[in-house]
Design a protein around this motif. Structure first.
Motif, PDB file in Angstrom:
ATOM      1  N   GLN A 133       6.260  26.323   5.907  1.00 11.84           N
ATOM      2  CA  GLN A 133       5.828  25.585   6.808  1.00 11.84           C
ATOM      3  C   GLN A 133       5.819  25.631   8.197  1.00 11.84           C
ATOM      4  O   GLN A 133       4.728  25.617   9.052  1.00 11.84           O
ATOM      5  CB  GLN A 133       6.374  24.094   6.568  1.00 11.84           C
ATOM      6  CG  GLN A 133       6.234  23.428   5.229  1.00 11.84           C
ATOM      7  CD  GLN A 133       6.977  22.065   4.911  1.00 11.84           C
ATOM      8  OE1 GLN A 133       8.090  22.287   5.017  1.00 11.84           O
ATOM      9  NE2 GLN A 133       6.144  21.046   4.719  1.00 11.84           N
ATOM     10  N   LYS A 185      15.784  27.181  -1.837  1.00 13.22           N
ATOM     11  CA  LYS A 185      14.536  27.184  -2.241  1.00 13.22           C
ATOM     12  C   LYS A 185      13.720  26.227  -1.204  1.00 13.22           C
ATOM     13  O   LYS A 185      12.522  26.531  -0.772  1.00 13.22           O
ATOM     14  CB  LYS A 185      14.402  26.700  -3.643  1.00 13.22           C
ATOM     15  CG  LYS A 185      12.804  26.608  -4.046  1.00 13.22           C
ATOM     16  CD  LYS A 185      12.765  26.040  -5.505  1.00 13.22           C
ATOM     17  CE  LYS A 185      11.527  26.134  -5.953  1.00 13.22           C
ATOM     18  NZ  LYS A 185      11.314  25.734  -7.334  1.00 13.22           N
ATOM     19  N   ARG A 186      14.360  25.082  -0.833  1.00 12.87           N
ATOM     20  CA  ARG A 186      13.669  23.991   0.016  1.00 12.87           C
ATOM     21  C   ARG A 186      13.682  24.558   1.406  1.00 12.87           C
ATOM     22  O   ARG A 186      12.464  24.598   2.305  1.00 12.87           O
ATOM     23  CB  ARG A 186      14.519  22.708   0.110  1.00 12.87           C
ATOM     24  CG  ARG A 186      14.203  21.991  -1.203  1.00 12.87           C
ATOM     25  CD  ARG A 186      15.305  20.875  -0.990  1.00 12.87           C
ATOM     26  NE  ARG A 186      15.087  19.917  -2.087  1.00 12.87           N
ATOM     27  CZ  ARG A 186      15.471  18.884  -1.979  1.00 12.87           C
ATOM     28  NH1 ARG A 186      15.643  18.042  -0.667  1.00 12.87           N
ATOM     29  NH2 ARG A 186      15.144  17.733  -3.062  1.00 12.87           N
ATOM     30  N   ARG A 215      13.326  27.741   2.211  1.00  9.85           N
ATOM     31  CA  ARG A 215      12.497  28.700   2.465  1.00  9.85           C
ATOM     32  C   ARG A 215      10.907  28.154   2.339  1.00  9.85           C
ATOM     33  O   ARG A 215      10.196  28.505   3.069  1.00  9.85           O
ATOM     34  CB  ARG A 215      12.561  29.690   0.972  1.00  9.85           C
ATOM     35  CG  ARG A 215      13.674  30.719   1.371  1.00  9.85           C
ATOM     36  CD  ARG A 215      13.719  31.716   0.024  1.00  9.85           C
ATOM     37  NE  ARG A 215      15.151  32.255   0.058  1.00  9.85           N
ATOM     38  CZ  ARG A 215      15.859  32.029  -1.057  1.00  9.85           C
ATOM     39  NH1 ARG A 215      15.650  31.107  -1.754  1.00  9.85           N
ATOM     40  NH2 ARG A 215      17.072  32.688  -1.066  1.00  9.85           N
ATOM     41  N   ARG A 216      10.731  27.176   1.766  1.00 14.30           N
ATOM     42  CA  ARG A 216       9.555  26.441   1.795  1.00 14.30           C
ATOM     43  C   ARG A 216       9.277  25.941   3.231  1.00 14.30           C
ATOM     44  O   ARG A 216       8.129  26.005   3.639  1.00 14.30           O
ATOM     45  CB  ARG A 216       9.426  25.264   0.712  1.00 14.30           C
ATOM     46  CG  ARG A 216       7.954  24.712   0.635  1.00 14.30           C
ATOM     47  CD  ARG A 216       7.932  23.627  -0.307  1.00 14.30           C
ATOM     48  NE  ARG A 216       8.703  23.956  -1.517  1.00 14.30           N
ATOM     49  CZ  ARG A 216       9.790  23.164  -2.464  1.00 14.30           C
ATOM     50  NH1 ARG A 216      10.208  22.060  -1.978  1.00 14.30           N
ATOM     51  NH2 ARG A 216      10.329  23.500  -3.477  1.00 14.30           N
TER      52      ARG A 216
END
Length: 98
Positions: A28, A20-21, A23-24
């Motif tokens: 960015q 999840k991190r 993908r975030r």
């Protein structure tokens, strides 16, 4: 808790959180590309680069925590523990230098 000999990576219990991190962070980076493509103000781009860097550092620290818990804690063999400690220390040095 499973040890390194089980064949699973140390972050296996946090795999979804790591993904999840990442993908975030990927989002960015795409945003950074868009800012450059649109020729936005340099300081705005640098601010976003800093945010992406901090996010990557957060992932690195999570992975390091999981490695220490998964790979170092279960070891009772002193030689293996020393080797794992040296490996973790080298990883920490790489993180600090970056």
């Amino acid at each position: 808790m499973k040890g390194q000999g089980d064949g699973l990576p140390g972050y296996i219990t946090e795999k979804q959180a790591v993904l999840k991190r990442l993908r975030r962070i990927e989002g960015q980076i795409r945003g950074l590309e868009r800012l450059v493509d649109e020729e936005q103000y340099c300081i705005d781009i640098l601010t976003q680069v800093s945010a992406a860097t901090k996010a990557l550092e957060g992932v690195a620290l999570l992975l390091l925590d999981q490695h220490l818990e998964h790979c170092l804690t279960p070891t009772t063999d002193p030689a293996e523990a020393e080797q794992k400690l040296n490996e973790a220390s080298a990883a920490i040095r790489r993180l600090v230098r970056s």
